[in-house]
Design a protein around this motif. Structure first.
Motif, PDB file in Angstrom:
ATOM      1  N   LYS A 378       0.841  -1.194   0.000  1.00 36.83           N
ATOM      2  CA  LYS A 378       0.000   0.000   0.000  1.00 36.83           C
ATOM      3  C   LYS A 378       0.878   1.245   0.000  1.00 36.83           C
ATOM      4  O   LYS A 378       2.005   1.212   0.504  1.00 36.83           O
ATOM      5  CB  LYS A 378      -0.846   0.025   1.267  1.00 36.83           C
ATOM      6  CG  LYS A 378      -1.898  -1.067   1.294  1.00 36.83           C
ATOM      7  CD  LYS A 378      -2.665  -0.986   2.588  1.00 36.83           C
ATOM      8  CE  LYS A 378      -3.429  -2.267   2.812  1.00 36.83           C
ATOM      9  NZ  LYS A 378      -3.706  -2.503   4.218  1.00 36.83           N
ATOM     10  N   PRO A 379       0.351   2.361  -0.496  1.00 34.64           N
ATOM     11  CA  PRO A 379       1.123   3.603  -0.405  1.00 34.64           C
ATOM     12  C   PRO A 379       1.517   3.873   1.054  1.00 34.64           C
ATOM     13  O   PRO A 379       0.694   3.715   1.959  1.00 34.64           O
ATOM     14  CB  PRO A 379       0.144   4.665  -0.915  1.00 34.64           C
ATOM     15  CG  PRO A 379      -0.774   3.912  -1.832  1.00 34.64           C
ATOM     16  CD  PRO A 379      -0.922   2.547  -1.214  1.00 34.64           C
ATOM     17  N   GLY A 380       2.728   4.255   1.256  1.00 31.31           N
ATOM     18  CA  GLY A 380       3.212   4.584   2.600  1.00 31.31           C
ATOM     19  C   GLY A 380       3.759   3.407   3.369  1.00 31.31           C
ATOM     20  O   GLY A 380       4.440   3.589   4.379  1.00 31.31           O
ATOM     21  N   GLU A 381       3.498   2.211   2.894  1.00 27.59           N
ATOM     22  CA  GLU A 381       3.851   1.029   3.673  1.00 27.59           C
ATOM     23  C   GLU A 381       5.354   0.855   3.845  1.00 27.59           C
ATOM     24  O   GLU A 381       5.816   0.389   4.885  1.00 27.59           O
ATOM     25  CB  GLU A 381       3.252  -0.209   2.989  1.00 27.59           C
ATOM     26  CG  GLU A 381       3.445  -1.487   3.752  1.00 27.59           C
ATOM     27  CD  GLU A 381       2.766  -2.675   3.064  1.00 27.59           C
ATOM     28  OE1 GLU A 381       1.688  -2.490   2.456  1.00 27.59           O
ATOM     29  OE2 GLU A 381       3.316  -3.779   3.121  1.00 27.59           O
ATOM     30  N   GLY A 383       7.564   3.098   4.153  1.00 25.12           N
ATOM     31  CA  GLY A 383       8.148   4.078   5.087  1.00 25.12           C
ATOM     32  C   GLY A 383       9.276   4.912   4.513  1.00 25.12           C
ATOM     33  O   GLY A 383      10.029   5.519   5.263  1.00 25.12           O
TER      34      GLY A 383
ATOM     35  N   MET B 550      11.117  11.519   9.430  1.00 27.36           N
ATOM     36  CA  MET B 550      11.313  10.096   9.740  1.00 27.36           C
ATOM     37  C   MET B 550      10.175   9.557  10.608  1.00 27.36           C
ATOM     38  O   MET B 550       9.678   8.456  10.381  1.00 27.36           O
ATOM     39  CB  MET B 550      12.658   9.900  10.438  1.00 27.36           C
ATOM     40  CG  MET B 550      13.850  10.181   9.522  1.00 27.36           C
ATOM     41  SD  MET B 550      15.392  10.310  10.440  1.00 27.36           S
ATOM     42  CE  MET B 550      16.565  10.604   9.090  1.00 27.36           C
ATOM     43  N   ARG B 552       7.165  10.845  10.810  1.00 26.30           N
ATOM     44  CA  ARG B 552       5.907  10.859  10.046  1.00 26.30           C
ATOM     45  C   ARG B 552       5.851   9.680   9.071  1.00 26.30           C
ATOM     46  O   ARG B 552       4.799   9.063   8.887  1.00 26.30           O
ATOM     47  CB  ARG B 552       5.753  12.194   9.321  1.00 26.30           C
ATOM     48  CG  ARG B 552       5.496  13.363  10.283  1.00 26.30           C
ATOM     49  CD  ARG B 552       5.123  14.649   9.540  1.00 26.30           C
ATOM     50  NE  ARG B 552       6.198  15.149   8.712  1.00 26.30           N
ATOM     51  CZ  ARG B 552       7.105  16.054   9.080  1.00 26.30           C
ATOM     52  NH1 ARG B 552       7.066  16.584  10.295  1.00 26.30           N
ATOM     53  NH2 ARG B 552       8.049  16.454   8.238  1.00 26.30           N
ATOM     54  N   LEU B 553       6.984   9.353   8.475  1.00 28.20           N
ATOM     55  CA  LEU B 553       7.003   8.194   7.572  1.00 28.20           C
ATOM     56  C   LEU B 553       6.732   6.910   8.341  1.00 28.20           C
ATOM     57  O   LEU B 553       6.031   6.013   7.861  1.00 28.20           O
ATOM     58  CB  LEU B 553       8.355   8.090   6.854  1.00 28.20           C
ATOM     59  CG  LEU B 553       8.641   9.163   5.799  1.00 28.20           C
ATOM     60  CD1 LEU B 553      10.064   9.037   5.280  1.00 28.20           C
ATOM     61  CD2 LEU B 553       7.651   9.076   4.650  1.00 28.20           C
ATOM     62  N   LYS B 554       7.292   6.824   9.546  1.00 33.45           N
ATOM     63  CA  LYS B 554       7.030   5.631  10.370  1.00 33.45           C
ATOM     64  C   LYS B 554       5.544   5.533  10.698  1.00 33.45           C
ATOM     65  O   LYS B 554       4.957   4.448  10.678  1.00 33.45           O
ATOM     66  CB  LYS B 554       7.846   5.709  11.667  1.00 33.45           C
ATOM     67  CG  LYS B 554       9.190   5.033  11.573  1.00 33.45           C
ATOM     68  CD  LYS B 554       9.600   4.440  12.929  1.00 33.45           C
ATOM     69  CE  LYS B 554      10.708   3.424  12.749  1.00 33.45           C
ATOM     70  NZ  LYS B 554      11.158   2.823  14.013  1.00 33.45           N
ATOM     71  N   LEU B 556       3.048   6.767   8.955  1.00 32.40           N
ATOM     72  CA  LEU B 556       2.322   6.380   7.734  1.00 32.40           C
ATOM     73  C   LEU B 556       2.476   4.887   7.477  1.00 32.40           C
ATOM     74  O   LEU B 556       1.537   4.213   7.055  1.00 32.40           O
ATOM     75  CB  LEU B 556       2.852   7.164   6.524  1.00 32.40           C
ATOM     76  CG  LEU B 556       2.323   8.587   6.361  1.00 32.40           C
ATOM     77  CD1 LEU B 556       3.056   9.290   5.225  1.00 32.40           C
ATOM     78  CD2 LEU B 556       0.820   8.577   6.083  1.00 32.40           C
ATOM     79  N   ARG B 557       3.681   4.396   7.734  1.00 27.81           N
ATOM     80  CA  ARG B 557       3.917   2.951   7.556  1.00 27.81           C
ATOM     81  C   ARG B 557       3.028   2.142   8.505  1.00 27.81           C
ATOM     82  O   ARG B 557       2.420   1.152   8.096  1.00 27.81           O
ATOM     83  CB  ARG B 557       5.392   2.654   7.806  1.00 27.81           C
ATOM     84  CG  ARG B 557       5.732   1.172   7.872  1.00 27.81           C
ATOM     85  CD  ARG B 557       7.246   0.954   7.832  1.00 27.81           C
ATOM     86  NE  ARG B 557       7.618  -0.358   8.299  1.00 27.81           N
ATOM     87  CZ  ARG B 557       7.549  -1.473   7.567  1.00 27.81           C
ATOM     88  NH1 ARG B 557       7.098  -1.404   6.341  1.00 27.81           N
ATOM     89  NH2 ARG B 557       7.900  -2.638   8.062  1.00 27.81           N
ATOM     90  N   GLN B 559       0.195   3.021   9.780  1.00 21.53           N
ATOM     91  CA  GLN B 559      -1.198   3.112   9.289  1.00 21.53           C
ATOM     92  C   GLN B 559      -1.437   2.170   8.117  1.00 21.53           C
ATOM     93  O   GLN B 559      -2.454   1.487   8.040  1.00 21.53           O
ATOM     94  CB  GLN B 559      -1.511   4.537   8.823  1.00 21.53           C
ATOM     95  CG  GLN B 559      -1.785   5.516   9.945  1.00 21.53           C
ATOM     96  CD  GLN B 559      -1.829   6.949   9.424  1.00 21.53           C
ATOM     97  OE1 GLN B 559      -2.234   7.190   8.285  1.00 21.53           O
ATOM     98  NE2 GLN B 559      -1.398   7.901  10.241  1.00 21.53           N
ATOM     99  N   ALA B 560      -0.463   2.160   7.201  1.00 19.78           N
ATOM    100  CA  ALA B 560      -0.625   1.304   6.008  1.00 19.78           C
ATOM    101  C   ALA B 560      -0.668  -0.162   6.423  1.00 19.78           C
ATOM    102  O   ALA B 560      -1.478  -0.948   5.929  1.00 19.78           O
ATOM    103  CB  ALA B 560       0.512   1.562   5.021  1.00 19.78           C
ATOM    104  N   LEU B 561       0.232  -0.529   7.350  1.00 16.59           N
ATOM    105  CA  LEU B 561       0.287  -1.929   7.774  1.00 16.59           C
ATOM    106  C   LEU B 561      -0.971  -2.311   8.548  1.00 16.59           C
ATOM    107  O   LEU B 561      -1.427  -3.445   8.512  1.00 16.59           O
ATOM    108  CB  LEU B 561       1.529  -2.174   8.634  1.00 16.59           C
ATOM    109  CG  LEU B 561       2.859  -2.182   7.870  1.00 16.59           C
ATOM    110  CD1 LEU B 561       4.034  -2.241   8.834  1.00 16.59           C
ATOM    111  CD2 LEU B 561       2.914  -3.355   6.899  1.00 16.59           C
ATOM    112  N   ALA B 562      -1.534  -1.323   9.259  1.00 16.06           N
ATOM    113  CA  ALA B 562      -2.752  -1.595  10.024  1.00 16.06           C
ATOM    114  C   ALA B 562      -3.970  -1.603   9.108  1.00 16.06           C
ATOM    115  O   ALA B 562      -5.089  -1.842   9.551  1.00 16.06           O
ATOM    116  CB  ALA B 562      -2.912  -0.550  11.130  1.00 16.06           C
ATOM    117  N   GLY B 563      -3.754  -1.305   7.839  1.00 15.12           N
ATOM    118  CA  GLY B 563      -4.865  -1.300   6.885  1.00 15.12           C
ATOM    119  C   GLY B 563      -5.775  -0.108   7.073  1.00 15.12           C
ATOM    120  O   GLY B 563      -6.928  -0.112   6.657  1.00 15.12           O
TER     121      GLY B 563
END
Lengths: 564, 564
Positions: A378-381, A383, B550, B552-554, B556-557, B559-563
């Motif tokens: 997914k986008p952002g995944e 990192g 860094m 914020r990217l974490k 976002l990651r 969130q993406a992993l949590a779907g």
């Protein structure tokens, strides 16, 4: 075997030349032939002369051998005639397009100096191709002087003349090898040289003159005073080494000479339009002959082309040229230096052995394997955010000394994460360009993609759509450059001969889109908006002078390599 | 077969345990045995129980099975006795060291809850090892409250308590699995648990208490009020779940029990010192028992240890503990989360197939091939700078949410360039730590390296010397942890029994350096000073809140992993 009239487009690329025989009625590509340049891109040593030592090139050199261009004509045109079974009498025109600025010094007869024994050991006598980057000092000085003098034309080029363009490269030769500069009767673009070979006529085209040589239809070249301010020896550079006679695109440069007809198997007198640039000629081949639809030619680099009704000034564009792409419009060009090259770098350097083994087992390329893995995310995944400057930044920062950046890496970062981050980075770079256009009043409502990448990489296309928030269509042709040559050839031949009177007519009949449409996914777009904000912040921090670490690292590298 | 008195040191590492039988007279390492933990690091699913489904672990978990520790004793001690031919009567002591904070809930008898059938399916009943990172929310909250309350002890830990330490991990269990917390009679460090198994005595050591559990010789633990401010249920955590009885390093915890003697082949009553931490126990094993000489244990991560006469407060150190390393001195610890792990990541992810083939042809490892290629470069030549935060930053920023950065990449960047840039980045990180110490009045005149990396990677050592501008010596032992255990075992046994009365005496006789000395090359140092300035600028920009990309990217990651 087609009963219709045909044209042949010949596209002179970076590594090879390609001919396509096209049906003028409907644009069907009947036969194709490709021929790689024997000497390829010459960036380490000059092609050896028997009995002599190899001559090493300075850093940042990228040369070509003009004999390779002739070989393309000699091989590919007979090949497409043979494959298609077309009657040479039905081939009403031969159009060409070329990389640019790809320039060379020639003698009075048009012979490149490097083909003359007395000059062939001098690197400056060879063709400097677009990605020859050794003229940066000259480009810097030229820009400085232009700014000091308040030269108005500078704003037509995003405020900066690239080191890849004509005058920095000529000035570099004048500085480093004045004897070559002196010996040159004229300098000429590859695009115009090949037309000179085909027709015996020197008919310089408005596209390369406009985009690469600071020429405009209304104002001509910069003043002699400007050139004298660069270097007194350059005062009369235009009149001494170039020409003020510039011809519009689609104009018939002449007919095929007897000699060329014999070499290619075509009829003498077959119509040849003036030269054109590979990216620019692709625009009508991608169906675009009106404002609002941006064409992106995606290959080793990205080239962004859009038409407008007014001469808007856009930050960091490569250029705006009246009639530079399609007559009656201002053609805007912007670009990204590193796109396909980027992914190739990743595949070459960041794909571990295990992935190669996996790709081999699956019978796919490493590119495909990475794309497949990256597409599952997914986008952002991952990192990560990258700045896509592995080969500098063309638009909107116009700075070849910028370099690549990757942020967000952890111990679980995988090659497919980096691959996807690089794809996204190039999409963010395209969004910067689109926003720069729109902020300056040049509409970009929709994107038409062409070039090698859209064919091969669906993930890339979807990411571009999600990041830019725009629908993307794909040109039907896989060889837009050559097809574009075929379109302009039909215009040069004219309606009477079975062609068309305008490029609008030619595009309407000969250019098509694929059925596929990439549409932005709103959920993806929302995440990419956040990532784009991060990209922009880094873009400005590293690209607009807050932290010039990239330039300092480059300077340290130069020192280390120089053994200082 | 040695006629001298011997000790055995047992080092409990992250993946395996290692015993060394050492001659007390001169520190000669007579025999070694290694045993890998059967369950290794448990970070995906709990070891299966026959007939039950695997239990998946949440993200950031890292557990171990305490039965694996016992197996190390059972296998390795008999092995070193057998290999050395030593008479068990000549083995005067057994010393241990452990990773930390590596903690577990136990019942009244000292049995870990995870070894009891009713708890073994609960991940929180298992040993959380040092790199268990799931207690970050608790650590954040603890630090926030400590800052609000102005807790003085905070400055002894560089202003931040790590999520890797005892109280965040205990609090995590209380929050996530209160039934486990309730069921635990006590929580104990692996270092103390293994001593409890060997001797039947619970004798908690001052090193883990000081560095991992906020204890100090002068002030004890934080107040009950502080713990109550975290969570009312934690008010009496120390008295309910820990112990206020803490014993100094080298103290004899007790003698080997009958049962342990039978299992290991040693004599009952053999002296056992209190537990110790792998990094800290290495300091005397690397000959350092006085201020001014920093020991760096270089392995998957770097641990920096230096002694001082006063309790200086140093930014971002992991801790200062009186008598925490060597009695009579304040022991300072700092660290870098990702060193060997870094290079391993690079080898796993950035070494293309062609390099693997080349390494195989040369009969070297991929690490060696990269080192060899990277060693041919001059400082600055690759044009890169990296931030070595692939696994967060321990010192001086104390922030696990920071991530890695690479800047300066171009299309000619090669895997060995990235490899070298990562080596340099860890050296720059070490220089930041050294400067932080020196700016706070803790001298670092010289470096002694030990651990796995200095043995293997000469380039690394030279880069560290060039970057820090300091001479680097290397401990003679390749197993400083186990040797350190042997040193303290000799102290626990005492002079009468053939050992030593102090660690100073033990170190003088039993610890040695190699002959090799790495000296800074002034020309390299000058280039590295420039690169270090770039590193520092990026370090502060990304690490001190100017751009929290860094984090914020974490997010976002996540969130993406949590779907989401």
């Amino acid at each position: 075997m087609s009963k219709h009239k045909c044209t042949i487009g010949v596209d002179f690329g970076t590594e090879s030349g390609r001919a396509v025989l096209v049906d003028v009625t409907d644009g069907q590509e009947i036969a194709t032939a490709v021929h790689p340049y024997g000497d390829g891109v010459i960036d380490e040593t000059l092609p050896g002369t028997p009995g002599t030592a190899n001559i090493s090139l300075p850093p940042d050199f990228a040369l070509q051998n003009p004999a390779d261009y002739m070989e393309v004509l000699r091989v590919t045109i007979p090949a497409v005639l043979r494959k298609s079974g077309a009657d040479p009498g039905d081939v009403i025109g031969v159009g060409t397009d070329f990389t640019a600025c790809t320039m060379m010094p020639i003698d009075k007869k048009g012979t490149p100096l490097c083909m003359k024994p007395e000059w062939r050991n001098n690197p400056y006598a060879w063709v400097k191709i677009w990605k020859h980057h050794a003229a940066q000092p000259e480009a810097n000085r030229l820009n400085e002087i232009a700014r000091e003098r308040g030269e108005k034309w500078l704003s037509r080029y995003g405020g900066k003349i690239s080191s890849e363009w004509l005058f920095p490269k000529m000035w570099e030769t004048l500085n480093k090898a004045p004897q070559v500069y002196e010996a040159a009767d004229r300098y000429i673009e590859g695009a115009d040289w090949i037309v000179l070979q085909l027709t015996g006529q020197e008919r310089r085209n408005s596209c390369t003159a406009g985009y690469k040589a600071i020429w405009s239809k209304r104002e001509g070249y910069p003043s002699d005073d400007f050139f004298a301010a660069l270097d007194p020896r350059l005062r009369h550079v235009v009149d001494e080494k170039l020409s003020r006679e510039i011809y519009p695109l689609g104009h018939r440069a002449g007919g095929l000479t007897q000699e060329m007809a014999a070499m290619t198997g075509l009829r003498p007198g077959t119509a040849v339009p003036v030269g054109n640039v590979d990216a620019h000629v692709s625009v009508p081949a991608a169906t675009v002959v009106e404002p609002g639809r941006m064409v992106i030619i995606m290959g080793t680099s990205n080239c962004h082309m859009v038409l407008g009704a007014r001469e808007n000034i856009v930050e960091g564009m490569c250029g705006v040229v009246e009639d530079g792409i399609i007559p009656g419009y201002f053609g805007f060009e912007a670009g990204q230096s590193c796109v396909g090259d980027h992914f190739a770098w990743c595949v070459e350097n960041c794909v571990p052995a295990g992935y190669r083994d996996e790709a081999e087992r699956q019978g796919v390329s490493r590119h495909q394997l990475l794309e497949e893995k990256a597409a599952q995310q997914k986008p952002g995944e991952h990192g990560l955010v990258a700045l896509d400057w592995w080969n500098g930044n063309r638009s909107v920062l116009v700075d070849v000394d910028l370099t690549g950046l990757l942020v967000g890496a952890t111990l679980v970062t995988r090659p497919e994460d980096i691959y996807r981050a690089l794809i996204e980075a190039t999409a963010f770079g395209t969004r910067v360009i689109i926003e720069s256009f729109e902020n300056s009043g040049v509409a970009v409502n929709e994107i038409v993609a062409c070039g090698g990448l859209p064919e091969r990489n669906k993930l890339l296309m979807q990411v571009y759509s999600d990041v830019t928030g725009r629908e993307i269509r794909v040109a039907a042709t896989a060889q837009a450059g050559a097809l574009g040559g075929g379109l302009f050839a039909a215009v040069a031949a004219g309606k009477e001969a079975g062609g068309y009177d305008t490029i609008f007519e030619a595009a309407k009949h000969m250019a098509r889109l694929k059925d596929v449409v990439y549409r932005p996914n709103p959920a993806h777009k929302a995440v990419y908006d956040q990532l784009y904000a991060e990209y922009l912040k880094l873009h400005d921090y590293f690209g607009r002078g807050q932290n010039n670490v990239m330039k300092r690292l480059k300077a340290l590298r130069q020192q280390a390599l120089a053994g200082a």
